[in-house]
Motif scaffolding. Structure first.
Motif, PDB file in Angstrom:
ATOM      1  N   THR A 123      45.721  45.062  33.551  1.00  0.00           N
ATOM      2  CA  THR A 123      45.342  45.054  34.957  1.00  0.00           C
ATOM      3  C   THR A 123      43.866  44.700  35.031  1.00  0.00           C
ATOM      4  OG1 THR A 123      46.973  46.737  35.513  1.00  0.00           O
ATOM      5  CG2 THR A 123      45.140  46.445  37.054  1.00  0.00           C
ATOM      6  N   LEU A 124      43.569  43.627  35.762  1.00  0.00           N
ATOM      7  CA  LEU A 124      42.172  43.255  35.948  1.00  0.00           C
ATOM      8  C   LEU A 124      41.554  44.212  36.964  1.00  0.00           C
ATOM      9  CD1 LEU A 124      42.559  39.384  36.217  1.00  0.00           C
ATOM     10  CD2 LEU A 124      41.821  40.710  34.244  1.00  0.00           C
ATOM     11  N   PRO A 125      40.375  44.728  36.668  1.00  0.00           N
ATOM     12  CA  PRO A 125      39.730  45.647  37.610  1.00  0.00           C
ATOM     13  C   PRO A 125      39.536  44.999  38.983  1.00  0.00           C
ATOM     14  CG  PRO A 125      38.622  45.683  35.487  1.00  0.00           C
ATOM     15  CD  PRO A 125      39.603  44.551  35.446  1.00  0.00           C
ATOM     16  N   LYS A 126      39.639  45.809  40.029  1.00  0.00           N
ATOM     17  CA  LYS A 126      39.526  45.312  41.397  1.00  0.00           C
ATOM     18  C   LYS A 126      38.219  44.579  41.621  1.00  0.00           C
ATOM     19  CE  LYS A 126      40.098  46.647  46.247  1.00  0.00           C
ATOM     20  NZ  LYS A 126      39.951  45.291  46.668  1.00  0.00           N
ATOM     21  N   ALA A 127      37.138  45.068  41.056  1.00  0.00           N
ATOM     22  CA  ALA A 127      35.839  44.407  41.232  1.00  0.00           C
ATOM     23  C   ALA A 127      35.883  42.975  40.693  1.00  0.00           C
ATOM     24  CB  ALA A 127      34.743  45.203  40.528  1.00  0.00           C
TER      25      ALA A 127
END
Length: 77
Positions: A12-16
């Motif tokens: 999961t790529l971080p939201k930022a």
């Protein structure tokens, strides 16, 4: 930032990161290996396809009064 690889190889790529790059569901990413590094980048084709059709261009109609226009045959009616 650290992420964990899930059972099926997913991360999961971080939201930022998603927000900074404008990534959303369906965005195509290019995956490359450089030595022991994984490089993810937005696909250029994907970026173009998302923009295509979102803007309406003003159409310029030919000026019929100019000589040589398609409607000007040089003959008067």
């Amino acid at each position: 930032m650290d992420v964990t690889v899930a059972e099926r190889g997913q991360i999961t790529l971080p939201k930022a990161v998603r927000d900074a790059l404008g990534l959303s569901k369906g965005t195509l990413l290019k995956v490359e290996l450089e030595g022991s590094r994984i490089i993810l980048s937005k696909s250029v084709d994907d970026a173009l396809s998302r923009v295509r059709g979102k803007f309406e261009l003003d159409r310029v109609e030919p000026d019929d009064s100019k000589p040589g226009s398609s409607r000007d045959s040089g003959q008067r009616r």
